[in-house]
Enzyme design. Structure first.
Site, PDB file in Angstrom:
ATOM      1  N   LYS A 232       0.813  -1.224   0.000  1.00  0.00           N
ATOM      2  CA  LYS A 232       0.000   0.000   0.000  1.00  0.00           C
ATOM      3  C   LYS A 232       0.841   1.265   0.000  1.00  0.00           C
ATOM      4  O   LYS A 232       2.003   1.260   0.425  1.00  0.00           O
ATOM      5  CB  LYS A 232      -0.971  -0.018   1.182  1.00  0.00           C
ATOM      6  CG  LYS A 232      -2.179  -0.894   0.855  1.00  0.00           C
ATOM      7  CD  LYS A 232      -3.316  -0.727   1.804  1.00  0.00           C
ATOM      8  CE  LYS A 232      -4.479  -1.607   1.310  1.00  0.00           C
ATOM      9  NZ  LYS A 232      -5.523  -1.768   2.312  1.00  0.00           N
ATOM     10  N   ARG A 266      -3.863  -9.937   4.521  1.00  0.00           N
ATOM     11  CA  ARG A 266      -4.198  -9.957   3.092  1.00  0.00           C
ATOM     12  C   ARG A 266      -2.964  -9.484   2.340  1.00  0.00           C
ATOM     13  O   ARG A 266      -2.553  -8.338   2.502  1.00  0.00           O
ATOM     14  CB  ARG A 266      -5.391  -9.022   2.872  1.00  0.00           C
ATOM     15  CG  ARG A 266      -5.904  -8.957   1.457  1.00  0.00           C
ATOM     16  CD  ARG A 266      -7.095  -8.001   1.394  1.00  0.00           C
ATOM     17  NE  ARG A 266      -7.579  -7.865   0.036  1.00  0.00           N
ATOM     18  CZ  ARG A 266      -7.047  -7.043  -0.860  1.00  0.00           C
ATOM     19  NH1 ARG A 266      -6.024  -6.285  -0.550  1.00  0.00           N
ATOM     20  NH2 ARG A 266      -7.551  -6.978  -2.079  1.00  0.00           N
TER      21      ARG A 266
HETATM   22  C1  7PJ Z   1      -8.284  -4.210   1.473  1.00  0.00           C
HETATM   23  C2  7PJ Z   1      -9.312  -5.012   0.969  1.00  0.00           C
HETATM   24  C3  7PJ Z   1      -8.028  -4.213   2.870  1.00  0.00           C
HETATM   25  C4  7PJ Z   1      -9.828  -5.798   3.071  1.00  0.00           C
HETATM   26  C5  7PJ Z   1      -8.400  -3.907  -0.646  1.00  0.00           C
HETATM   27  C6  7PJ Z   1      -5.439  -2.890  -1.956  1.00  0.00           C
HETATM   28  C7  7PJ Z   1      -6.737  -2.218  -2.136  1.00  0.00           C
HETATM   29  N1  7PJ Z   1     -10.078  -5.807   1.752  1.00  0.00           N
HETATM   30  N2  7PJ Z   1      -9.370  -4.805  -0.370  1.00  0.00           N
HETATM   31  N3  7PJ Z   1      -8.829  -5.034   3.622  1.00  0.00           N
HETATM   32  N4  7PJ Z   1      -7.708  -3.541   0.440  1.00  0.00           N
HETATM   33  N5  7PJ Z   1     -10.557  -6.572   3.887  1.00  0.00           N
HETATM   34  O1  7PJ Z   1      -5.263  -4.094  -2.081  1.00  0.00           O
HETATM   35  O2  7PJ Z   1      -4.479  -2.119  -1.707  1.00  0.00           O
HETATM   36  O3  7PJ Z   1      -7.156  -3.520   3.414  1.00  0.00           O
HETATM   37  S1  7PJ Z   1      -8.143  -3.329  -2.278  1.00  0.00           S
END
Ligand code: 7PJ
Length: 294
Positions: A232, A266
């Protein structure tokens, strides 16, 4: 305001459809983007064949969950029409049906949630925490899918304009507690719910750092905590690195998350994260043993 766990106490096993994730250890959620404009791997896994190959590789590397997303939520991204999102994700979800690990769908759109559940998806990962009309109904109609409730201030198109919190950590915790309570009161079992502070979603660099510093406090909610920091921009700002060079920073963030009690991270780089967390987990187990078998 005191934050209480849901009735029944802290969740120890996350219920996700036909899967049960035991929360004694950290779980890896591997990111599979099927958006043409995703900031970190845009378009590279768009076809079902390539997506399946990438998903299988992440499972081989140690992914416990594969997270499929067809809506770009990067800051400033325009909304994606539901039909377009469906067209992106459904062929990929069909291709992933026989994966041995649970699949989650990263969406806020009720039609996409329902179609994904019909294709065997086990988890709804919603950056809008089931706030779109109809989204909670989809979760209620499915008796046992897992649900990720993420905190986001505003909408992706505008959320980074002027994020403001008097005190970000208690505000995010309080917001997640209220949302969890509302979703439970509607009829979703607490064992189905994971919470996520939503790094980068309507937060400044300072807010993201305060949230990471205070992450352990989210455990008061009694829900499994999920953290998404992989690649990020907040890590880019800290290191001065472009998105392709943020793996070391992402590993550091995953370790801080683990140390702070998060139970799902994640990530894009599953194998590297697994190795970093293996070192942490071994030392953490020794530390617990030395402290008296906690
Ligand atoms: C997240 C997400 C996060 C959850 C994205 C990226 C943007 N779902 N989907 N938590 N970020 N739960 O991957 O930078 O931080 S999309």
């Amino acid at each position: 305001m005191p934050i209480d766990p849901a009735p029944g106490g802290a969740v120890r096993t996350w219920r996700c459809g036909r899967h049960r994730l035991a929360l004694e250890r950290m779980h890896l959620m591997g990111v599979l983007n099927v958006t043409p404009d995703s900031f970190s791997d845009g378009g590279r896994h768009a076809g079902p064949g390539a997506a399946l190959e990438h998903a299988r590789r992440m499972v081989d590397e140690g992914a416990d969950i594969i997270d499929v997303g067809g809506e770009s939520t990067r800051p400033g991204a325009p909304p994606v029409p539901a039909d377009e999102e469906l067209a992106r994700v459904l062929p990929v979800l069909r291709a992933l049906r026989d994966l041995p690990v649970p699949v989650s769908i990263d969406t806020s759109e009720p039609r996409v949630m329902q179609a994904a559940l019909d294709l065997g998806v086990s988890i709804i990962n919603d950056v809008r925490a089931l706030r779109r009309p109809g989204a909670l109904d989809v979760a209620l109609a499915s008796p046992d899918c897992g649900v990720v409730l993420m905190h986001m201030a505003g909408e992706p198109a505008t959320m980074q304009r002027a994020p403001y919190y008097a005190d970000v950590v208690p505000e995010v915790i309080d917001w997640l507690a209220r949302r969890r309570d509302a979703v439970c009161a509607a009829g979703v079992a607490a064992e189905r719910i994971a919470v996520d502070p939503g790094f980068g979603f309507g937060k400044t660099q300072g807010h993201n750092r305060q949230l990471l510093a205070g992450l352990a406090r989210l455990q008061a909610l009694g829900q499994p905590v999920l953290v998404g920091l992989s690649r990020k921009s907040t890590l880019g700002e800290l290191t001065g690195r472009p998105v392709t060079e943020r793996l070391p920073a992402s590993l550091a963030a995953a370790l801080i998350a683990a140390q702070s009690g998060a139970r799902i991270v994640r990530v894009h780089d599953v194998g590297a994260t697994r190795d970093a967390l293996a070192v942490w987990a071994a030392v953490d187990a020794d530390r617990r043993a030395a402290a008296g078998g906690q």
